[in-house]
Design a protein around this motif. Structure first.
Motif, PDB file in Angstrom:
ATOM      1  N   ILE A   1     -21.643  22.001   3.046  1.00  0.00           N
ATOM      2  CA  ILE A   1     -21.008  20.728   2.697  1.00  0.00           C
ATOM      3  C   ILE A   1     -19.516  20.833   2.984  1.00  0.00           C
ATOM      4  O   ILE A   1     -18.826  21.709   2.450  1.00  0.00           O
ATOM      5  CB  ILE A   1     -21.227  20.361   1.223  1.00  0.00           C
ATOM      6  CG1 ILE A   1     -22.722  20.128   0.951  1.00  0.00           C
ATOM      7  CG2 ILE A   1     -20.436  19.109   0.864  1.00  0.00           C
ATOM      8  CD1 ILE A   1     -23.036  19.748  -0.487  1.00  0.00           C
ATOM      9  N   LEU A   2     -19.033  19.949   3.846  1.00  0.00           N
ATOM     10  CA  LEU A   2     -17.614  19.822   4.129  1.00  0.00           C
ATOM     11  C   LEU A   2     -17.086  18.663   3.302  1.00  0.00           C
ATOM     12  O   LEU A   2     -17.462  17.507   3.511  1.00  0.00           O
ATOM     13  CB  LEU A   2     -17.378  19.557   5.618  1.00  0.00           C
ATOM     14  CG  LEU A   2     -15.928  19.336   6.058  1.00  0.00           C
ATOM     15  CD1 LEU A   2     -15.080  20.586   5.814  1.00  0.00           C
ATOM     16  CD2 LEU A   2     -15.863  18.925   7.526  1.00  0.00           C
ATOM     17  N   LYS A   3     -16.219  18.972   2.341  1.00  0.00           N
ATOM     18  CA  LYS A   3     -15.694  17.958   1.427  1.00  0.00           C
ATOM     19  C   LYS A   3     -14.241  17.659   1.776  1.00  0.00           C
ATOM     20  O   LYS A   3     -13.421  18.567   1.901  1.00  0.00           O
ATOM     21  CB  LYS A   3     -15.806  18.431  -0.022  1.00  0.00           C
ATOM     22  CG  LYS A   3     -15.366  17.407  -1.055  1.00  0.00           C
ATOM     23  CD  LYS A   3     -15.540  17.924  -2.487  1.00  0.00           C
ATOM     24  CE  LYS A   3     -16.994  18.047  -2.849  1.00  0.00           C
ATOM     25  NZ  LYS A   3     -17.185  18.377  -4.302  1.00  0.00           N
ATOM     26  N   LEU A   4     -13.943  16.367   1.938  1.00  0.00           N
ATOM     27  CA  LEU A   4     -12.603  15.924   2.321  1.00  0.00           C
ATOM     28  C   LEU A   4     -12.093  14.865   1.358  1.00  0.00           C
ATOM     29  O   LEU A   4     -12.876  14.043   0.863  1.00  0.00           O
ATOM     30  CB  LEU A   4     -12.613  15.311   3.726  1.00  0.00           C
ATOM     31  CG  LEU A   4     -13.344  16.023   4.862  1.00  0.00           C
ATOM     32  CD1 LEU A   4     -13.372  15.134   6.092  1.00  0.00           C
ATOM     33  CD2 LEU A   4     -12.661  17.343   5.168  1.00  0.00           C
ATOM     34  N   ILE A   5     -10.805  14.883   1.124  1.00  0.00           N
ATOM     35  CA  ILE A   5     -10.132  13.749   0.495  1.00  0.00           C
ATOM     36  C   ILE A   5      -9.272  13.134   1.587  1.00  0.00           C
ATOM     37  O   ILE A   5      -8.295  13.733   2.025  1.00  0.00           O
ATOM     38  CB  ILE A   5      -9.299  14.170  -0.719  1.00  0.00           C
ATOM     39  CG1 ILE A   5     -10.217  14.732  -1.807  1.00  0.00           C
ATOM     40  CG2 ILE A   5      -8.506  12.982  -1.256  1.00  0.00           C
ATOM     41  CD1 ILE A   5      -9.486  15.229  -3.041  1.00  0.00           C
ATOM     42  N   SER A   6      -9.669  11.963   2.040  1.00  0.00           N
ATOM     43  CA  SER A   6      -9.082  11.361   3.231  1.00  0.00           C
ATOM     44  C   SER A   6      -8.524   9.977   2.906  1.00  0.00           C
ATOM     45  O   SER A   6      -9.145   9.210   2.162  1.00  0.00           O
ATOM     46  CB  SER A   6     -10.145  11.260   4.330  1.00  0.00           C
ATOM     47  OG  SER A   6      -9.627  10.705   5.504  1.00  0.00           O
ATOM     48  N   ALA A   7      -7.357   9.668   3.464  1.00  0.00           N
ATOM     49  CA  ALA A   7      -6.733   8.369   3.231  1.00  0.00           C
ATOM     50  C   ALA A   7      -7.447   7.280   4.008  1.00  0.00           C
ATOM     51  O   ALA A   7      -7.963   7.507   5.107  1.00  0.00           O
ATOM     52  CB  ALA A   7      -5.258   8.409   3.620  1.00  0.00           C
ATOM     53  N   VAL A   8      -7.492   6.089   3.434  1.00  0.00           N
ATOM     54  CA  VAL A   8      -8.075   4.922   4.091  1.00  0.00           C
ATOM     55  C   VAL A   8      -6.926   4.090   4.661  1.00  0.00           C
ATOM     56  O   VAL A   8      -6.085   3.586   3.907  1.00  0.00           O
ATOM     57  CB  VAL A   8      -8.880   4.065   3.096  1.00  0.00           C
ATOM     58  CG1 VAL A   8      -9.492   2.862   3.806  1.00  0.00           C
ATOM     59  CG2 VAL A   8      -9.954   4.903   2.415  1.00  0.00           C
ATOM     60  N   PRO A   9      -6.826   3.958   5.987  1.00  0.00           N
ATOM     61  CA  PRO A   9      -5.718   3.183   6.570  1.00  0.00           C
ATOM     62  C   PRO A   9      -5.738   1.732   6.081  1.00  0.00           C
ATOM     63  O   PRO A   9      -6.789   1.096   6.021  1.00  0.00           O
ATOM     64  CB  PRO A   9      -5.984   3.255   8.075  1.00  0.00           C
ATOM     65  CG  PRO A   9      -6.886   4.442   8.261  1.00  0.00           C
ATOM     66  CD  PRO A   9      -7.715   4.511   7.025  1.00  0.00           C
ATOM     67  N   ASN A  10      -4.577   1.229   5.706  1.00  0.00           N
ATOM     68  CA  ASN A  10      -4.471  -0.187   5.342  1.00  0.00           C
ATOM     69  C   ASN A  10      -3.034  -0.635   5.562  1.00  0.00           C
ATOM     70  O   ASN A  10      -2.098   0.173   5.634  1.00  0.00           O
ATOM     71  CB  ASN A  10      -4.902  -0.420   3.894  1.00  0.00           C
ATOM     72  CG  ASN A  10      -3.807  -0.079   2.885  1.00  0.00           C
ATOM     73  OD1 ASN A  10      -3.065  -0.932   2.448  1.00  0.00           O
ATOM     74  ND2 ASN A  10      -3.701   1.204   2.537  1.00  0.00           N
ATOM     75  N   HIS A  11      -2.837  -1.932   5.678  1.00  0.00           N
ATOM     76  CA  HIS A  11      -1.509  -2.491   5.961  1.00  0.00           C
ATOM     77  C   HIS A  11      -1.170  -3.609   4.980  1.00  0.00           C
ATOM     78  O   HIS A  11      -0.498  -4.573   5.334  1.00  0.00           O
ATOM     79  CB  HIS A  11      -1.464  -3.016   7.404  1.00  0.00           C
ATOM     80  CG  HIS A  11      -1.828  -1.987   8.429  1.00  0.00           C
ATOM     81  ND1 HIS A  11      -0.940  -1.011   8.837  1.00  0.00           N
ATOM     82  CD2 HIS A  11      -2.982  -1.747   9.109  1.00  0.00           C
ATOM     83  CE1 HIS A  11      -1.524  -0.229   9.733  1.00  0.00           C
ATOM     84  NE2 HIS A  11      -2.761  -0.655   9.911  1.00  0.00           N
ATOM     85  N   ASP A  12      -1.648  -3.475   3.749  1.00  0.00           N
ATOM     86  CA  ASP A  12      -1.350  -4.504   2.750  1.00  0.00           C
ATOM     87  C   ASP A  12       0.146  -4.549   2.437  1.00  0.00           C
ATOM     88  O   ASP A  12       0.795  -3.507   2.299  1.00  0.00           O
ATOM     89  CB  ASP A  12      -2.119  -4.227   1.460  1.00  0.00           C
ATOM     90  CG  ASP A  12      -3.564  -4.679   1.550  1.00  0.00           C
ATOM     91  OD1 ASP A  12      -3.918  -5.277   2.583  1.00  0.00           O
ATOM     92  OD2 ASP A  12      -4.325  -4.433   0.595  1.00  0.00           O
ATOM     93  N   SER A  13       0.672  -5.746   2.318  1.00  0.00           N
ATOM     94  CA  SER A  13       2.044  -5.945   1.844  1.00  0.00           C
ATOM     95  C   SER A  13       1.990  -6.928   0.680  1.00  0.00           C
ATOM     96  O   SER A  13       1.156  -7.845   0.667  1.00  0.00           O
ATOM     97  CB  SER A  13       2.932  -6.488   2.963  1.00  0.00           C
ATOM     98  OG  SER A  13       2.438  -7.722   3.445  1.00  0.00           O
TER      99      SER A  13
END
Length: 265
Positions: free
Chosen positions: A106-118
């Motif tokens: 199992i490869l476990k990652l904490i990864s950011a979700v790209p977003n452009h909210d202002s």
């Protein structure tokens, strides 16, 4: 009498008929062999193309998500005030790990979700709004005003940015690569026909160094997680993953080295 002789001369004899049938049979068998060989070639080419397509899909997806590991935007977790540092989830200290047990990795990652909210007005946002497990809100100037949510809503003010973070688990089990997000639900199969998967990490000599030092390793202690600079993925795909050498096509080997947040010089 002459008419009977001319009619007999125009007729086929038994020997001639047998020769014609034999030649026809040989011709039909030749056409069938060409058809069978063409079909086998098509099946082999389609199988090989399918293995390549599966590999490209997973490698592309994993590469994109690995590059977002430790992506906290303008937030430096090591420079937060003590009052805020205590609210940072412990999981952030080990944002990438690979564990194996009983033939399952199992490869476990904490990864950011790209977003452009202002945001031009104060409002509430939750991790679930972005398909994430955690949500960070900050104005990138006042570190004392950092807000972190592990599920519930948080207040987002004008000028803030939000950084959604999700936990991804890629599981190699039963010759398949499976995925689960945010510790929720069952693992979903992404691709089959995976005969082998090897994950190794490139470590820097210290947390201050950007370059990989030494050879890649397959296991990393939690205390050394901050030194991970790249991930080496090696795949072996086959249409007969239980016995790759016995497949209808040659087993396909793939390799990809991904820099964490492009930190390799």
């Amino acid at each position: 009498m002459s008419r009977v002789l001319r009619s007999a001369q125009r007729a086929f004899g038994l020997v001639e008929l047998l020769i014609a049938l034999t030649l026809g049979l040989v011709l039909v068998l030749g056409v069938v062999q060409v058809f069978v060989a063409s079909k086998q070639t098509f099946v082999v080419q389609r199988t090989a193309a399918g293995l390549n397509e599966d590999a490209r899909y997973v490698i592309s997806r994993l590469s994109r998500e690995l590059r977002m590991v430790n992506m906290f935007g303008c937030v430096d977790l090591n420079r937060l005030p003590a009052s805020i540092r205590g609210s940072v989830p412990v999981a952030f200290d080990n944002s990438i790990a690979y564990t194996t047990s009983a033939g399952t990795g199992i490869l476990k990652l904490i990864s950011a979700v790209p977003n452009h909210d202002s945001f031009i007005a104060q409002q509430s946002r939750s991790p679930g709004d972005y398909g994430a497990k955690w949500l960070i809100a900050t104005n990138c100037r006042d570190t004392d005003d950092l807000r972190i949510s592990a599920g519930g809503p948080i207040v987002v003010r004008p000028g803030d940015i939000v950084i959604p973070l999700r936990q991804l688990e890629y599981r190699f089990s039963r010759n398949a690569i499976q995925l689960r997000s945010n510790d929720a639900g069952n693992f979903q199969t992404l691709i089959d026909n995976v005969a082998d998967l090897e994950v190794r990490f490139g470590l820097a000599a210290s947390t201050a160094d950007a370059e990989v030092s030494g050879s890649y390793v397959s296991a990393v202690a939690v205390a050394d997680a901050a030194r991970i600079r790249s991930v080496n993925l090696q795949w072996l795909l086959s249409d007969n993953p239980s016995a790759p050498d016995s497949g209808s096509v040659k087993a396909q080997e793939f390799r990809q080295v991904v820099a964490i947040r492009n930190r390799i010089d």
